[in-house]
Scaffold this active site. Sequence first.
Site, PDB file in Angstrom:
ATOM      1  N   SER A   1       0.864  -1.191   0.000  1.00 29.67           N
ATOM      2  CA  SER A   1       0.000   0.000   0.000  1.00 29.67           C
ATOM      3  C   SER A   1       0.896   1.234   0.000  1.00 29.67           C
ATOM      4  O   SER A   1       2.042   1.177   0.497  1.00 29.67           O
ATOM      5  CB  SER A   1      -0.866   0.010   1.269  1.00 29.67           C
ATOM      6  OG  SER A   1      -1.473   1.283   1.431  1.00 29.67           O
TER       7      SER A   1
ATOM      8  N   TYR B   1      -1.275  -0.375  10.332  1.00 29.97           N
ATOM      9  CA  TYR B   1      -1.431  -0.917   8.975  1.00 29.97           C
ATOM     10  C   TYR B   1      -0.245  -0.479   8.101  1.00 29.97           C
ATOM     11  O   TYR B   1       0.364  -1.294   7.400  1.00 29.97           O
ATOM     12  CB  TYR B   1      -2.750  -0.397   8.408  1.00 29.97           C
ATOM     13  CG  TYR B   1      -3.009  -0.697   6.949  1.00 29.97           C
ATOM     14  CD1 TYR B   1      -3.390  -1.967   6.537  1.00 29.97           C
ATOM     15  CD2 TYR B   1      -2.897   0.311   5.979  1.00 29.97           C
ATOM     16  CE1 TYR B   1      -3.658  -2.221   5.188  1.00 29.97           C
ATOM     17  CE2 TYR B   1      -3.168   0.059   4.646  1.00 29.97           C
ATOM     18  CZ  TYR B   1      -3.546  -1.210   4.258  1.00 29.97           C
ATOM     19  OH  TYR B   1      -3.808  -1.468   2.933  1.00 29.97           O
TER      20      TYR B   1
ATOM     21  N   LYS C   1       2.572  -2.707   6.135  1.00 30.38           N
ATOM     22  CA  LYS C   1       2.778  -2.664   4.684  1.00 30.38           C
ATOM     23  C   LYS C   1       4.229  -2.295   4.356  1.00 30.38           C
ATOM     24  O   LYS C   1       4.789  -2.764   3.358  1.00 30.38           O
ATOM     25  CB  LYS C   1       1.793  -1.692   4.026  1.00 30.38           C
ATOM     26  CG  LYS C   1       0.336  -2.176   4.098  1.00 30.38           C
ATOM     27  CD  LYS C   1       0.118  -3.499   3.356  1.00 30.38           C
ATOM     28  CE  LYS C   1      -1.337  -3.883   3.241  1.00 30.38           C
ATOM     29  NZ  LYS C   1      -1.577  -5.118   2.492  1.00 30.38           N
TER      30      LYS C   1
END
Length: 253
Positions: free
Chosen positions: A144, A157, A161
């Site tokens: 991402s 998150y 990533k």
Amino acid sequence: MTELPELSGKVAIVTGASRGIGYGVAEALIARGDRVCITGRNEDALKEAVEQLGAERVIGVAGKAHDLDHQAAAVERTMAAFGRVDFLVNNAGTNPVFGPMADVDLNVARKVFETNVISALGFAQRTWHAWQKDNGGAIVNIASVAGLAPSPFIGAYGVSKAAMINLTQQLAHEFAPRVRVNAIAPAVVKTKFAQALYEGREEEAAAAYPLARLGVPSDIGGAAAFLTSGQSDWVTGQTLVVDGGIFLNAGVG
Ligand SMILES: NC(=O)c1ccc[n+]([C@@H]2O[C@H](COP(=O)([O-])OP(=O)(O)OC[C@H]3O[C@@H](n4cnc5c(N)ncnc54)[C@H](OP(=O)(O)O)[C@@H]3O)[C@@H](O)[C@H]2O)c1
């Protein structure tokens, strides 16, 4: 899919592919003649996706990406059905927390890592040992843009990533020259996962993008097809940013 393309002879596993980006990736690979194993937790949704994609060339193996028995079953059933596993697309991911890192529940952060990073490593170990180390292939990790720069309120998150991007480089180095390993870093793609980021304000959200729209799963499908094709034969360890140009804004203003 009405008319089936000629078989390419290649086989892929795409994790988390009953909808969204994974489904778009599976569609792109099937469109060029690959056979595909898709995974997801909800068995009914997975069955429906298999039917939609074409049960002649697709199998579904239900389970949680981090579950070791599920990982083993997905690879074993792919080998049993198709006899090989050339490509792995690690797409299943989670982002269950929204808020400052100062207060993030560490058990939830651990879970994010387990699903987004450790699962990808587990699947890569298995496809490597089952087929790729002797026969070659390619791995694509769906990371991402949140892994490339700080992302307020989705920090855990983003960290996971970023780890996925480094995992991509580690595996690319270790699995060369047999297997190429690359990542894709999408910005907002219109899926259930990202819905809260644009629902009710899509035009406004899209205006921030130099290419004037949000992403759709086929944008990532095209990139994954490229990274698992001969056209990218001399590319490994890279992260392909597929973001409608949003990163260009970092230099503006
Ligand atoms: N959409 C975006 O804007 C965006 C941007 C950058 C990166 N990404 C990444 O792209 C990947 C896919 O996201 P998406 O937007 O396509 O999400 P989505 O529309 O919610 O689809 C997720 C898919 O993965 C499955 N899945 C979810 N958790 C799973 C788990 N623990 N184990 C196995 N399967 C699981 C889901 O089915 P079940 O619910 O039945 O399991 C579904 O098929 C994620 O890694 C995400 O981080 C998305």
